[in-house]
Design a protein around this motif. Structure first.
Motif, PDB file in Angstrom:
ATOM      1  N   PRO A 232     -36.550  25.199  17.781  1.00 51.31           N
ATOM      2  CA  PRO A 232     -37.694  25.790  18.342  1.00 51.31           C
ATOM      3  C   PRO A 232     -37.527  25.706  19.796  1.00 51.31           C
ATOM      4  O   PRO A 232     -37.214  24.475  20.354  1.00 51.31           O
ATOM      5  CB  PRO A 232     -38.699  25.193  17.631  1.00 51.31           C
ATOM      6  CG  PRO A 232     -38.154  24.368  16.703  1.00 51.31           C
ATOM      7  CD  PRO A 232     -36.836  24.036  16.933  1.00 51.31           C
ATOM      8  N   ILE A 233     -38.008  26.769  20.491  1.00 52.81           N
ATOM      9  CA  ILE A 233     -38.227  26.611  22.011  1.00 52.81           C
ATOM     10  C   ILE A 233     -39.669  27.089  22.622  1.00 52.81           C
ATOM     11  O   ILE A 233     -40.013  26.513  23.432  1.00 52.81           O
ATOM     12  CB  ILE A 233     -37.330  27.655  22.702  1.00 52.81           C
ATOM     13  CG1 ILE A 233     -37.120  27.292  24.201  1.00 52.81           C
ATOM     14  CG2 ILE A 233     -37.568  29.175  22.626  1.00 52.81           C
ATOM     15  CD1 ILE A 233     -36.187  28.096  25.014  1.00 52.81           C
ATOM     16  N   SER A 234     -40.403  27.337  21.494  1.00 45.99           N
ATOM     17  CA  SER A 234     -41.458  27.627  21.397  1.00 45.99           C
ATOM     18  C   SER A 234     -42.155  27.755  20.162  1.00 45.99           C
ATOM     19  O   SER A 234     -41.431  27.938  19.160  1.00 45.99           O
ATOM     20  CB  SER A 234     -42.100  28.900  22.272  1.00 45.99           C
ATOM     21  OG  SER A 234     -43.468  28.654  22.403  1.00 45.99           O
ATOM     22  N   GLU A 235     -43.443  27.811  19.802  1.00 45.26           N
ATOM     23  CA  GLU A 235     -44.060  28.195  18.409  1.00 45.26           C
ATOM     24  C   GLU A 235     -43.691  29.423  17.978  1.00 45.26           C
ATOM     25  O   GLU A 235     -43.930  30.422  18.607  1.00 45.26           O
ATOM     26  CB  GLU A 235     -45.488  28.088  18.416  1.00 45.26           C
ATOM     27  CG  GLU A 235     -46.119  26.639  18.763  1.00 45.26           C
ATOM     28  CD  GLU A 235     -45.695  25.501  17.715  1.00 45.26           C
ATOM     29  OE1 GLU A 235     -45.328  25.918  16.474  1.00 45.26           O
ATOM     30  OE2 GLU A 235     -45.777  24.260  18.127  1.00 45.26           O
TER      31      GLU A 235
ATOM     32  N   THR B 183     -36.948  30.457  18.106  1.00 44.53           N
ATOM     33  CA  THR B 183     -35.770  29.805  18.022  1.00 44.53           C
ATOM     34  C   THR B 183     -34.698  30.127  19.257  1.00 44.53           C
ATOM     35  O   THR B 183     -34.848  31.264  19.561  1.00 44.53           O
ATOM     36  CB  THR B 183     -35.319  29.579  16.794  1.00 44.53           C
ATOM     37  OG1 THR B 183     -34.947  30.999  16.456  1.00 44.53           O
ATOM     38  CG2 THR B 183     -36.156  29.118  15.819  1.00 44.53           C
ATOM     39  N   TYR B 184     -33.729  28.970  19.462  1.00 42.72           N
ATOM     40  CA  TYR B 184     -33.016  29.323  20.542  1.00 42.72           C
ATOM     41  C   TYR B 184     -31.635  28.475  20.049  1.00 42.72           C
ATOM     42  O   TYR B 184     -31.775  27.416  19.384  1.00 42.72           O
ATOM     43  CB  TYR B 184     -33.344  28.950  22.008  1.00 42.72           C
ATOM     44  CG  TYR B 184     -32.479  29.116  23.170  1.00 42.72           C
ATOM     45  CD1 TYR B 184     -32.578  30.578  23.515  1.00 42.72           C
ATOM     46  CD2 TYR B 184     -31.875  28.294  23.604  1.00 42.72           C
ATOM     47  CE1 TYR B 184     -31.733  30.823  24.629  1.00 42.72           C
ATOM     48  CE2 TYR B 184     -31.147  28.350  24.733  1.00 42.72           C
ATOM     49  CZ  TYR B 184     -31.025  29.668  25.165  1.00 42.72           C
ATOM     50  OH  TYR B 184     -30.090  29.807  26.323  1.00 42.72           O
TER      51      TYR B 184
ATOM     52  N   TYR C 159     -38.859  30.761  30.173  1.00 40.06           N
ATOM     53  CA  TYR C 159     -39.598  29.407  29.680  1.00 40.06           C
ATOM     54  C   TYR C 159     -39.352  28.499  31.087  1.00 40.06           C
ATOM     55  O   TYR C 159     -37.840  28.323  31.673  1.00 40.06           O
ATOM     56  CB  TYR C 159     -38.968  28.813  28.707  1.00 40.06           C
ATOM     57  CG  TYR C 159     -39.477  29.793  27.627  1.00 40.06           C
ATOM     58  CD1 TYR C 159     -40.412  29.255  26.856  1.00 40.06           C
ATOM     59  CD2 TYR C 159     -38.687  30.828  26.932  1.00 40.06           C
ATOM     60  CE1 TYR C 159     -41.285  30.273  25.847  1.00 40.06           C
ATOM     61  CE2 TYR C 159     -38.984  31.357  25.902  1.00 40.06           C
ATOM     62  CZ  TYR C 159     -40.294  31.304  25.444  1.00 40.06           C
ATOM     63  OH  TYR C 159     -40.908  31.906  24.015  1.00 40.06           O
TER      64      TYR C 159
ATOM     65  N   LEU D  17     -39.420  24.237  30.967  1.00 37.48           N
ATOM     66  CA  LEU D  17     -40.164  23.473  30.023  1.00 37.48           C
ATOM     67  C   LEU D  17     -39.675  22.013  30.239  1.00 37.48           C
ATOM     68  O   LEU D  17     -38.725  21.752  31.081  1.00 37.48           O
ATOM     69  CB  LEU D  17     -39.449  23.620  28.815  1.00 37.48           C
ATOM     70  CG  LEU D  17     -39.637  25.105  28.172  1.00 37.48           C
ATOM     71  CD1 LEU D  17     -38.829  25.367  26.905  1.00 37.48           C
ATOM     72  CD2 LEU D  17     -40.990  25.499  27.864  1.00 37.48           C
TER      73      LEU D  17
ATOM     74  N   MET E  72     -38.417  22.206  24.809  1.00 33.69           N
ATOM     75  CA  MET E  72     -39.310  22.879  24.161  1.00 33.69           C
ATOM     76  C   MET E  72     -41.023  22.966  24.573  1.00 33.69           C
ATOM     77  O   MET E  72     -41.383  22.033  24.947  1.00 33.69           O
ATOM     78  CB  MET E  72     -39.583  22.568  22.440  1.00 33.69           C
ATOM     79  CG  MET E  72     -40.364  23.229  21.749  1.00 33.69           C
ATOM     80  SD  MET E  72     -40.714  22.398  20.078  1.00 33.69           S
ATOM     81  CE  MET E  72     -41.748  23.376  19.404  1.00 33.69           C
ATOM     82  N   GLU E  73     -41.511  24.157  24.410  1.00 29.81           N
ATOM     83  CA  GLU E  73     -42.959  24.327  24.816  1.00 29.81           C
ATOM     84  C   GLU E  73     -43.551  23.272  23.696  1.00 29.81           C
ATOM     85  O   GLU E  73     -43.820  23.695  22.509  1.00 29.81           O
ATOM     86  CB  GLU E  73     -43.245  25.725  24.708  1.00 29.81           C
ATOM     87  CG  GLU E  73     -44.941  25.971  25.191  1.00 29.81           C
ATOM     88  CD  GLU E  73     -45.132  27.351  25.219  1.00 29.81           C
ATOM     89  OE1 GLU E  73     -46.272  27.680  26.066  1.00 29.81           O
ATOM     90  OE2 GLU E  73     -44.498  28.170  24.612  1.00 29.81           O
TER      91      GLU E  73
ATOM     92  N   ALA F 212     -43.222  20.079  23.557  1.00 28.42           N
ATOM     93  CA  ALA F 212     -42.538  19.096  23.303  1.00 28.42           C
ATOM     94  C   ALA F 212     -43.215  17.743  23.633  1.00 28.42           C
ATOM     95  O   ALA F 212     -42.973  16.495  22.692  1.00 28.42           O
ATOM     96  CB  ALA F 212     -41.242  18.908  23.967  1.00 28.42           C
TER      97      ALA F 212
END
Length: 511
Positions: free
Chosen positions: A95-98, A101-102, A244, A246, A250-251, A253
């Motif tokens: 996940p990179i944010s809720e 995914t990345y 992003y 960050l 991850m946002e 994290a």
């Protein structure tokens, strides 16, 4: 004649006195110059030319590597050693944010990569393994290495292979490491960076807690928080327009139930790096002042610092003592990055109130919204349900409630009552009842100027919430429609997309 002789003697005496005075001045300058040189020598670490560089002593040591935000314990050694570092390259989807995914390329399976801690003078034997399922070759450039490419020239590693090289840690400091395989920017931009600390022989001053935080800018083809899997966007990266920014990959994290923790009365040390690949960080902790900052990760520190610059590919060490309990927000003070691109973390300090230092009240919900609370799991659940074609109104309401807390509650209040004369109420709103779908227009296009709600006048500016995606607006709208005595109903993301595309002018009389 006597007068002439006397004048001559006076002249000789005057010259002699002047000579003595000049000699004295030279002596004074010489003493001060020697003292200055001695003082400089006493504070000069000598860089790579001075230190405990003897041969390794004792049995070889396998380095303890930690995942962020954890930091390995101090080496505690009085002599250099032979240290084995084993680091794996792992390409993985995370996940990179809720709900987003990345595919990250990582050192050690995390972004940033594993924290490495050694001592000045250590002989480090570095093993870099590239996992067999990787799709790309990788290498490593450690800024703490003296040698071609910082190790990059010796560590080019194909998938399923391992490389090894050895270096002596000559310079003390906190150093970035990153991948340097072409295209370098893409490898770094996908998360291939971390920190290596080379302790001075005497070690660092002891503190109560140490944490590892690293900033990075990420470039996805989709917009900020657009749900689903997002690939890397090379054009955005070249133009330096990140989707992003960050902390720790991850946002969220380091927020909510993942926030850093400490207690009042403790001293916290942050090892902060900036992987880039492009942006410079203006690192700041809201509500604290750094007692010491070892700027640029070197051996000199500045005191009483509010915000410190950390260049891309650079690092800093900062200590601060906690006196007052509460939530302290770590940000990149290029502030839109914090609140609109994700560069935000939280340190929660527990302890007794200190009214003599700070008398204020807790303001988490007003200032940092959802990021002071447990993470936005409901948003991810709604995204998963939508993918499966099973999204319910209840899913949307839960996701919308979480998003409302972080986006709307500051102005409209958590109970939807608004602020008199400024922000209209959403609770039992006759404006919403007359046209429930108008919520979408207001959120997507903004609303400025005078408006009457429930018989009262309000006059303010609400900018377009362009950072919100169609499904987020749909979820927020559905939550508002089903809360605080409003008529109920449902908004779906297709309606949002259509209304966004159609456009709608804001109310007149902006101010």
């Amino acid at each position: 004649m006597k007068t002439v002789i006397w004048n001559h003697r006076s002249l000789v005496l005057a010259v002699a006195l002047a000579a003595l005075a000049l000699t004295g001045c030279k002596a004074d300058r010489g003493d001060k110059g020697d003292a200055a040189k001695t003082s400089a020598a006493a504070t000069d670490t000598g860089g790579s030319q001075k230190g405990d560089f003897g041969p390794p002593q004792g049995a070889e040591i396998k380095a303890v590597l930690t995942s962020p935000p954890n930091v390995p314990p101090a080496t505690g050694r009085k002599a250099p050693a032979k240290v084995i570092v084993e680091l794996d390259v792992v390409e993985k989807e995370m996940p990179i944010s809720e709900g987003v995914t990345y595919t990250f390329w990582t050192f050690g399976g995390t972004v940033p990569g594993s924290f490495i801690r050694v001592r000045q003078g250590d002989t480090v034997v570095f093993h870099l393994r590239n996992m067999p399922d990787s799709k790309m070759p990788h290498n490593i450039d450690l800024h703490g290495v003296t040698g071609p490419g910082g190790g990059a020239a010796s560590s080019f590693t194909a998938p399923g292979h391992v490389s090894r090289f050895t270096f002596k840690a000559l310079n003390a400091g906190l150093f970035v490491y990153h991948c340097a395989t072409a295209p370098v920017g893409m490898h770094v931009g996908n998360g291939m960076y971390g920190l290596i600390l080379v302790e001075p022989p005497e070690g660092l001053p002891p503190v109560d807690r140490e944490y590892y935080v690293m900033q990075g800018d990420f470039y996805t083809s989709g917009k900020y928080r657009e749900k689903g899997h997002q690939p890397f966007d090379m054009e955005k990266a070249i133009e330096e327009h990140p989707t992003y920014v960050l902390f720790n990959g991850m946002e969220g994290a380091l927020t909510g139930d993942k926030a850093l923790t400490a207690k009042t009365g403790e001293t916290v040390r942050l090892f902060v790096g900036n992987g880039g690949p492009n942006l410079v960080s203006s690192f700041h902790v809201i509500g604290e002042i750094f007692d010491k900052v070892w700027f640029e990760g070197g051996t000199r520190f500045q005191e009483n610092v509010q915000t410190t610059l950390i260049p891309s590919g650079g690092a800093a060490i900062m200590d601060f003592h906690l006196e007052v309990p509460g939530s302290y927000v770590l940000v990149d003070h290029s502030i839109f990055r914090a609140f609109n691109k994700g560069a935000l973390a939280i340190l929660k300090a527990d302890g007794a109130e200190r009214k003599d230092i700070y008398s204020g009240k807790e303001v988490d919900a007003m200032y940092i919204g959802d990021r002071a609370q447990p993470n936005l799991a409901a948003v991810t659940e709604a995204t998963t349900a939508a993918k499966a074609g099973a999204l319910t109104v209840e899913d949307q309401i839960k996701a919308g409630q979480a998003l409302f807390a972080g986006t709307c509650s500051t102005c409209h209040q958590p109970n939807g009552e608004g602020m008199e004369g400024v922000f209209p109420p959403l609770a039992k709103s006759d404006l919403i009842k007359a046209d429930p779908k108008r919520i979408v227009d207001i959120v997507t296009h903004g609303l400025s100027g005078p408006v009457k709600v429930n018989g009262k006048d309000y006059n303010s500016v609400m900018p377009p919430m362009s950072q919100l995606t169609d499904d987020e607006i749909a979820n927020i709208g559905t939550y508002v429609l089903n809360s605080w005595g409003n008529p109920g109903g449902r908004i779906d993301k297709d309606e949002v997309a259509a209304r966004r595309k159609a456009g709608k002018p804001t109310a007149a009389a902006e101010h």
